[in-house]
Design a protein around this motif. Sequence first.
Motif, mmCIF file in Angstrom:
data_model
loop_
_atom_site.group_PDB
_atom_site.id
_atom_site.type_symbol
_atom_site.label_atom_id
_atom_site.label_comp_id
_atom_site.label_asym_id
_atom_site.label_seq_id
_atom_site.Cartn_x
_atom_site.Cartn_y
_atom_site.Cartn_z
ATOM 1 N N LEU A 17 -13.215 -98.875 41.283
ATOM 2 C CA LEU A 17 -13.631 -100.232 41.647
ATOM 3 C C LEU A 17 -15.105 -100.419 41.291
ATOM 4 C CD1 LEU A 17 -11.948 -100.435 45.170
ATOM 5 C CD2 LEU A 17 -11.190 -101.569 43.094
ATOM 6 N N GLY A 39 -3.262 -102.243 56.385
ATOM 7 C CA GLY A 39 -4.034 -102.881 55.326
ATOM 8 C C GLY A 39 -3.995 -102.067 54.044
ATOM 9 N N GLY A 40 -4.061 -100.756 54.180
ATOM 10 C CA GLY A 40 -4.016 -99.876 53.012
ATOM 11 C C GLY A 40 -2.702 -99.981 52.265
ATOM 12 N N LYS A 41 -1.592 -100.016 53.033
ATOM 13 C CA LYS A 41 -0.270 -100.134 52.397
ATOM 14 C C LYS A 41 -0.130 -101.482 51.706
ATOM 15 C CE LYS A 41 2.273 -97.013 55.373
ATOM 16 N NZ LYS A 41 3.192 -96.892 56.506
ATOM 17 N N LYS A 42 -0.630 -102.514 52.383
ATOM 18 C CA LYS A 42 -0.583 -103.868 51.836
ATOM 19 C C LYS A 42 -1.365 -103.905 50.519
ATOM 20 C CE LYS A 42 0.148 -108.364 52.604
ATOM 21 N NZ LYS A 42 -0.133 -108.534 51.204
ATOM 22 N N LEU A 43 -2.548 -103.293 50.527
ATOM 23 C CA LEU A 43 -3.383 -103.273 49.322
ATOM 24 C C LEU A 43 -2.669 -102.553 48.186
ATOM 25 C CD1 LEU A 43 -5.963 -103.672 47.716
ATOM 26 C CD2 LEU A 43 -6.977 -101.744 48.916
ATOM 27 N N ALA A 44 -2.010 -101.426 48.507
ATOM 28 C CA ALA A 44 -1.286 -100.668 47.480
ATOM 29 C C ALA A 44 -0.205 -101.537 46.848
ATOM 30 C CB ALA A 44 -0.669 -99.418 48.102
ATOM 31 N N SER A 46 0.007 -104.995 46.820
ATOM 32 C CA SER A 46 -0.525 -106.120 46.046
ATOM 33 C C SER A 46 -1.069 -105.630 44.714
ATOM 34 C CB SER A 46 -1.658 -106.836 46.776
ATOM 35 O OG SER A 46 -1.593 -106.703 48.136
ATOM 36 N N LEU A 47 -1.738 -104.460 44.755
ATOM 37 C CA LEU A 47 -2.313 -103.903 43.527
ATOM 38 C C LEU A 47 -1.222 -103.611 42.510
ATOM 39 C CD1 LEU A 47 -5.034 -101.210 44.232
ATOM 40 C CD2 LEU A 47 -5.090 -102.956 42.472
ATOM 41 N N ALA A 48 -0.184 -102.902 42.972
ATOM 42 C CA ALA A 48 0.892 -102.524 42.052
ATOM 43 C C ALA A 48 1.536 -103.763 41.452
ATOM 44 C CB ALA A 48 1.932 -101.685 42.799
ATOM 45 N N LEU A 49 1.814 -104.756 42.318
ATOM 46 C CA LEU A 49 2.441 -106.004 41.859
ATOM 47 C C LEU A 49 1.558 -106.722 40.846
ATOM 48 C CD1 LEU A 49 4.116 -107.989 44.770
ATOM 49 C CD2 LEU A 49 5.086 -107.384 42.558
ATOM 50 N N ALA A 50 0.263 -106.879 41.204
ATOM 51 C CA ALA A 50 -0.644 -107.644 40.346
ATOM 52 C C ALA A 50 -0.844 -106.941 39.002
ATOM 53 C CB ALA A 50 -1.981 -107.853 41.049
ATOM 54 N N MET A 51 -1.037 -105.617 39.035
ATOM 55 C CA MET A 51 -1.269 -104.873 37.785
ATOM 56 C C MET A 51 -0.056 -104.971 36.862
ATOM 57 S SD MET A 51 -4.273 -103.662 37.838
ATOM 58 C CE MET A 51 -5.122 -104.664 39.032
ATOM 59 N N GLU A 52 1.136 -105.061 37.490
ATOM 60 C CA GLU A 52 2.367 -105.076 36.719
ATOM 61 C C GLU A 52 2.661 -106.477 36.182
ATOM 62 O OE1 GLU A 52 4.805 -103.113 34.804
ATOM 63 O OE2 GLU A 52 3.932 -101.946 36.460
ATOM 64 N N VAL A 54 0.758 -109.698 36.670
ATOM 65 C CA VAL A 54 -0.210 -110.721 36.278
ATOM 66 C C VAL A 54 -0.609 -110.533 34.821
ATOM 67 C CG1 VAL A 54 -2.536 -111.608 36.655
ATOM 68 C CG2 VAL A 54 -1.100 -111.040 38.605
ATOM 69 N N LEU B 10 -4.048 -110.255 45.936
ATOM 70 C CA LEU B 10 -4.811 -109.045 45.628
ATOM 71 C C LEU B 10 -6.225 -109.161 46.178
ATOM 72 C CD1 LEU B 10 -5.326 -106.364 44.219
ATOM 73 C CD2 LEU B 10 -5.683 -107.605 42.086
ATOM 74 N N SER B 13 -6.158 -108.786 49.902
ATOM 75 C CA SER B 13 -5.925 -107.400 50.325
ATOM 76 C C SER B 13 -7.166 -106.539 50.134
ATOM 77 C CB SER B 13 -4.779 -106.776 49.530
ATOM 78 O OG SER B 13 -3.618 -107.523 49.684
ATOM 79 N N MET B 51 -1.471 -93.238 52.301
ATOM 80 C CA MET B 51 -1.165 -93.959 53.538
ATOM 81 C C MET B 51 0.135 -93.444 54.156
ATOM 82 S SD MET B 51 -3.550 -96.072 54.146
ATOM 83 C CE MET B 51 -4.935 -95.458 53.217
#
Lengths: 200, 200
Positions: A17, A39-44, A46-52, A54, B10, B13, B51
């Motif tokens: 980051l 929050g950590g799981k949520k971030l993981a 959203s990150l995976a979804l967005a990277m894949e 977006v 994202l 999060s 996590m």
Amino acid sequence: MKFSPLVQELIQSLKCLPGVGAKSAQRMAFQLLERNRVGGKKLAESLALAMEQVDHCHSCRNFTEQDICDICASPKRQENGQLCVVESPADVIAIEQTGEFNGVYFILMGHLSPIDGIGPEELHLDVLANRLANGHFNELILATNPTVEGEATAHYIAELAKQHNINISRIAHGVPVGGELEYVDGNTLSHAFSGRKNYL
Amino acid sequence: MKFSPLVQELIQSLKCLPGVGAKSAQRMAFQLLERNRVGGKKLAESLALAMEQVDHCHSCRNFTEQDICDICASPKRQENGQLCVVESPADVIAIEQTGEFNGVYFILMGHLSPIDGIGPEELHLDVLANRLANGHFNELILATNPTVEGEATAHYIAELAKQHNINISRIAHGVPVGGELEYVDGNTLSHAFSGRKNYL
């Protein structure tokens, strides 16, 4: 002696980051592990979804999970005939919030910076040139940042757009509204004077 | 007008990370999307794994994906008979790097702070009390931070440990090695004087 492998890997990954070094990454990892697993799981996720999912809008290059973003898809926007070039998606949000502009955008995702290896290709100016050639625009508004790089980028794009028989404008430089003249830098002030308008 | 749903999520999060506000989160999201998808995916994986799998060592409460961490599992460490209480996993790393200590640890994961709702229960001092009662320790070393909260926590634990017929020690306060006396604060300097030792 190090942290356990998974913790060590998490700290290492967090360092990708921007603005996060070894100590901040450690602090972030401990905070998530100790106080905010949800929050950590949520971030993981959203990150995976967005990277894949977006990607860039095929038309304006803004980030979107669709082929064409909402602004570009709007017929009303397309009919307006204005195309505004900005450096980042955040600039689009800022301009949209003013409610002043009803055309479509082109997002450069940066500015020309040969020293960082960012040339016309990296900014996908070919996509912009195609749009200018094929679209029915009557005005190209250059709204890159008022920095040296932003000005250079605006100049380059203006040269590129010249051939397409289109009005080319640049957002005005001048004193910001609500500021005091005393604290405005000399460069801005001289721009404000040379760009003065008839009053009344 | 907002960013596309996945980008918006994202950014939202990312704000759960300590020290990351709206603007930093936006910058991080754009940086990952535009320049480092591989790093972003890696981070998503490490986060999800950590996590899910990282828990506390049953003995010392350090972060580990095993039941018992490597230090607690070492028979050599257990035989040593010393138990060192620290505030965070980072402190364990710092102490391990000195090579001075060969006993086992207990990690509080914080300090007593009634104002934040962190009392003896949140620090799992019952686990520590159990270890003191059942283990064969001859010394308890209090290595909490030399802050007001750290001192209060050390004092509380010392009171707790009194009943277990065990030596209780606190790491020394004094002037840091390599510093200049001129720049040491008065409190530290008075500690350094009152804690002076015979020389030669």
